[in-house]
Structures are given as structure tokens and as C-alpha cells.
Design an enzyme around this catalytic site. Structure first.
Site, PDB file in Angstrom:
ATOM      1  N   ASP A 152     -20.452  -5.024  21.941  1.00 51.06           N
ATOM      2  CA  ASP A 152     -19.175  -4.740  22.216  1.00 51.06           C
ATOM      3  C   ASP A 152     -18.849  -3.410  21.938  1.00 51.06           C
ATOM      4  OD1 ASP A 152     -19.160  -7.079  23.527  1.00 51.06           O
ATOM      5  OD2 ASP A 152     -17.650  -8.012  22.293  1.00 51.06           O
TER       6      ASP A 152
ATOM      7  N   ARG B 170      -9.222  -5.468   7.916  1.00 47.56           N
ATOM      8  CA  ARG B 170      -8.657  -4.393   8.905  1.00 47.56           C
ATOM      9  C   ARG B 170      -8.034  -3.367   8.213  1.00 47.56           C
ATOM     10  NH1 ARG B 170     -11.855  -8.281  10.685  1.00 47.56           N
ATOM     11  NH2 ARG B 170     -12.202  -8.081  12.958  1.00 47.56           N
TER      12      ARG B 170
ATOM     13  N   ASP C 135      -5.929  -8.288  15.175  1.00 49.26           N
ATOM     14  CA  ASP C 135      -6.672  -7.183  14.635  1.00 49.26           C
ATOM     15  C   ASP C 135      -6.032  -5.924  15.304  1.00 49.26           C
ATOM     16  OD1 ASP C 135      -8.216  -8.779  13.102  1.00 49.26           O
ATOM     17  OD2 ASP C 135      -9.772  -9.358  14.579  1.00 49.26           O
TER      18      ASP C 135
ATOM     19  N   SER D  12     -17.165 -16.666  18.318  1.00 57.54           N
ATOM     20  CA  SER D  12     -16.847 -15.413  17.953  1.00 57.54           C
ATOM     21  C   SER D  12     -16.449 -15.334  16.557  1.00 57.54           C
ATOM     22  CB  SER D  12     -15.562 -14.930  18.829  1.00 57.54           C
ATOM     23  OG  SER D  12     -14.977 -13.834  17.993  1.00 57.54           O
TER      24      SER D  12
HETATM   25  N1  ARG Z   1      -7.115 -15.565  13.276  1.00 55.61           N
HETATM   26  C1  ARG Z   1      -7.661 -14.823  12.523  1.00 55.61           C
HETATM   27  C2  ARG Z   1      -6.740 -13.641  12.133  1.00 55.61           C
HETATM   28  O1  ARG Z   1      -6.136 -13.222  13.036  1.00 55.61           O
HETATM   29  C3  ARG Z   1      -8.999 -14.545  12.685  1.00 55.61           C
HETATM   30  C4  ARG Z   1      -9.259 -13.344  13.426  1.00 55.61           C
HETATM   31  C5  ARG Z   1     -10.824 -12.823  13.657  1.00 55.61           C
HETATM   32  N2  ARG Z   1     -10.971 -11.534  14.268  1.00 55.61           N
HETATM   33  C6  ARG Z   1     -11.982 -11.604  15.235  1.00 55.61           C
HETATM   34  N3  ARG Z   1     -12.173 -10.409  15.584  1.00 55.61           N
HETATM   35  N4  ARG Z   1     -12.914 -12.394  15.521  1.00 55.61           N
HETATM   36  O2  ARG Z   1      -6.912 -13.188  11.036  1.00 55.61           O
END
Ligand code: ARG
Length: 400
Positions: A15, A95, A124, A175
Site C-alpha cells: 500500500d 503514530r 490512525d 491486517s
Molecule cells: N484499533 C487500534 C487502534 O486504533 C488498532 C489500529 C491498528 N492500525 C492499523 N493500521 N492496522 O489503535
């Protein structure tokens, strides 16, 4: 004419490789790929080659494990940070670190923009965008995935058409996002809230069935609120996390299955394995209980919850998060000692604690002959404590 530069948060996957080309060909930028290693165990040379091959003019890779541990995991640990009481915020904490590196790289290269590959329905994007706004309000933020909603198939097709390396290995049905503080697993069969996560979803934790048949002990040492040793061995911040996680995971500790409220209002089923985070939070909280006054603990519990929400919601670089951090740093000064955890087939229990300055005083708490507590003072204490109740009751004939 020279083109503007953009620094892209680059994971090395299909991606973000496709995004390199899109930002270059369709948005008209020179793309600098930036990868902050927060503990995903990726091959840096391969990553660099992939970024170049996708069309990046430069690729920056930083080993950010110690920085991540010290500046992000440890502050979250001081706040016992669990979103909705359960999730240790592993993805959420990385992040703002990645954003910090994007901004630093943008400054170094004189870039006009930063970019990320987050989707329009996740958390994110919020974290990246708010972190950049908090640190560098002048930088433009590009999020092509959010604008175009590029599907996996479309990304494959785009890659094939533009000569970008397409992964040959079969993609995991899930994922995954991972770093020192934990691993999140989403998608596939996990989207059915009734479906028990298959073993294939997990990589860091043993199932209850496969965990060793004898218990393991973890003795975790804290100095001023931060973990510094494991079973007598002094370790760096990243290593104390890595080694604690290995033992906890081996014993089946750290699996989490949660219906979680995303910032954008969606409820989603999230599966995590965060063995180090849950063990360290459990151990630290115990020393905190042992060394911090009861009234401070009561206020801290409220602020801990707020801290977790701020981290989850993307407000890491905010005056409120920093103010709570100062509160935690101040209370942490007395939080030094050791906790012993007993782990056995997915269960984790505190079985011992000691501290340099414990507020536990045996002479006050014992029921034995060493008792020095002034029992008779309690009567007057309760008399005054209950005065308001007594007067209300007299006026209204008691509260039923
Ligand atoms: N739900 C979790 C969070 O918001 C996991 C996010 C994981 N991110 C990803 N791009 N797979 O912190």
C-alpha cells in the site's frame, strides 16, 4: 522546475509503495520515504530498496525502538493507560512517534508536505494529522488513501502496471500493526464478533493449551515510576519491554479481544496481543498502590483514564496530555520497588511487592500484638465524619 517534496510514512508494504508512485506521478511531488522502526523486525536494506524501486528520491530509516519505549510507552505506562479499560494503546502510541520523524525529515529536506497511508475510517489518520498539526501547523498533510479509498486489488493492479514489486507471498488474511508495546490483528474472520480468534491470528502469545505446565515468575524492578530491571537484570527501556513480553507471551498472557469505540464513531472488534504492556502495567500499578497516598491515587485514576483517551484520540502533542504527564512525573518520584508476578497459562497475578519508601506500615495495619494504631481515635473521627449525615437524618427522619 524543481518539484516540492513530501515525506511519506513508509511501511514497506504494497500500500505505501503504491503511494510513493501516486504521490510522485499524480500529486507531482518528490517523495522521501521515512520509516521509523518501532520494533516490527523488518529488513532495513530490503525496505530501502523497495522504496527506491517504487520511485522514492530518498529513504530514511531510523531505529526508534529506544525512543519509542522511553518517550511513548513509558509515559503511557506511568498513566496505566488502557483505552476503555482494556487496550494498552500499542498502535495509538506509535503514530505520534512516526509523525515526529516525518516532521523532522520534512524540516531537514525542506519539504512542503507530509503524507501517510491511513484510511478514512480508522483512528490512525486522526493521530497522524493531529500530531502534525500539534508540532508543525505549517506543513501540508496528504492522505491519498483517505481521498481515493484504494482497495487491495486496485493497489495490486496499480503496482503491476507501474512496475512496482508485488508481494509474491500470500498476504495474511489479517491486517497487522505491531511494535514493542503490542500487536493488533484486524479483519477477516475477526470481523464476526462471535468468532473466536483462530490461533493463526497470534504470533507473540501462546494459547492457554500450549503454554507451559509450570508457572513462571517475573520480578520487575521500578525506579521513579519506570521499569529498569527484570529478574535481577538491569535493562534498557526497549529491552525491559522486549524481555518482559517474551516471558508473558510464552505463558499465554496478553491476549485481548475488545469491541472498541473508534474516534470516528465506529464500533469495531479488535484483537490484540500486548504481553509486555499488560504485565508492566500490572506490576507498576502495584508499586504505585504501595507508595502513593490514597487521595492522590483517587485523582490519578481519573486522570489515567483521560490520558488513555487523549492518546487514543490523537491528542499526544497537546497541552492537556503534557500537563497530566507532569502530574504523573511528580507522583512517580516515590514509585520505586519491585513487584513479583506469577504467570500461569494465561493468568497473571501479583504475588509480592516491596518498595524503597512503602506507605504500608505493618505496625498500623497488623491485627497482631505489634499493633500501634490508635483504636480509640477512630470513634471521634467517625463522629465528625458522620455529622452531616446525622443532621440531615434528624431533619428528614432518616434516609431510606
Ligand atoms: N484499533 C487500534 C487502534 O486504533 C488498532 C489500529 C491498528 N492500525 C492499523 N493500521 N492496522 O489503535
Amino acid at each position: 522546475m524543481s518539484r516540492d517534496k513530501v515525506v511519506l510514512a513508509y511501511s514497506g508494504g504494497l500500500d505505501t509503495s503504491v503511494l510513493v508512485r501516486i504521490l510522485s506521478d499524480e500529486y507531482g511531488y518528490d517523495v522521501i520515504a521515512c520509516h521509523a522502526d518501532v520494533g516490527e523486525a523488518k529488513d532495513h536494506e530490503k525496505l530501502r530498496a523497495k522504496a527506491r524501486q517504487a520511485g522514492a528520491v530518498a529513504c530514511e530509516i531510523v531505529d526508534a525502538k529506544e525512543e519509542f519505549a522511553r518517550d511513548f510507552c513509558f509515559p503511557a505506562l506511568q498513566a496505566n493507560a488502557l483505552y476503555q479499560g482494556v487496550y494498552p494503546l500499542s498502535a495509538a502510541l506509535s503514530r505520534p512517534l512516526i509523525a515526529r520523524h516525518l516532521v523532522a525529515s520534512a524540516r531537514k529536506h525542506g519539504a512542503a508536505a507530509v503524507a501517510h497511508g491511513a484510511t478514512g475510517k480508522g483512528n490512525d489518520q486522526v493521530r497522524f494529522d493531529l500530531a502534525v498539526k500539534g508540532m508543525a501547523p505549517d506543513l501540508k498533510i496528504l492522505a491519498p488513501q483517505r481521498e481515493r479509498n484504494i482497495t487491495r486489488d486496485a493497489a495490486m493492479e496499480y503496482a503491476a502496471k507501474h512496475g512496482i514489486e508485488v508481494p509474491t507471498t500470500k498476504k495474511s488474511p489479517f491486517s497487522i500493526d505491531e511494535n514493542l508495546w503490542g500487536r493488533s490483528i484486524e479483519g477477516g474472520v475477526l470481523e464476526d464478533p462471535m468468532q473466536e480468534p483462530p490461533e493463526a491470528a497470534f504470533a507473540w502469545t501462546k494459547s492457554i493449551e500450549d503454554a507451559p505446565a509450570a508457572p513462571a515468575y517475573l520480578k520487575i524492578g521500578f525506579e521513579k515510576g519506570l521499569p529498569v530491571s527484570l529478574n535481577g537484570e538491569r535493562l534498557s527501556p526497549a529491552n525491559v519491554i522486549i524481555k518482559t513480553g517474551a516471558i508473558a507471551g510464552e505463558n499465554g498472557v496478553g491476549r485481548i479481544d475488545l469491541i472498541e469505540d473508534r474516534v470516528v464513531g465506529i464500533k469495531s472488534r479488535e484483537t490484540y496481543e500486548c504481553p509486555a504492556a499488560v504485565a508492566l502495567i500490572c506490576a507498576r500499578k502495584e508499586i504505585e498502590r504501595f507508595t502513593v497516598t490514597g487521595d492522590a491515587l483517587r485523582l490519578k485514576a481519573l486522570l489515567d483514564q483521560r490520558f488513555a483517551e487523549l492518546a487514543y484520540d490523537g491528542f499526544w502533542y497537546s497541552p492537556l496530555r503534557l500537563a497530566i504527564q507532569s502530574f504523573n512525573d511528580s507522583l512517580s518520584q516515590s514509585v520505586s520497588g519491585e513487584t513479583v508476578l506469577k504467570l500461569y497459562r494465561g493468568s497473571m497475578r501479583v504475588v509480592g511487592r516491596s518498595a524503597q519508601h512503602p506507605l504500608y506500615n505493618h505496625a498500623l495495619s497488623t491485627y497482631g500484638v505489634e499493633d500501634r494504631f490508635d483504636h480509640r481515635a477512630a470513634e471521634g473521627f467517625i463522629k465528625l465524619l458522620g455529622l452531616q449525615l446525622q443532621e440531615f437524618s434528624r431533619q428528614h427522619g432518616g434516609v431510606q
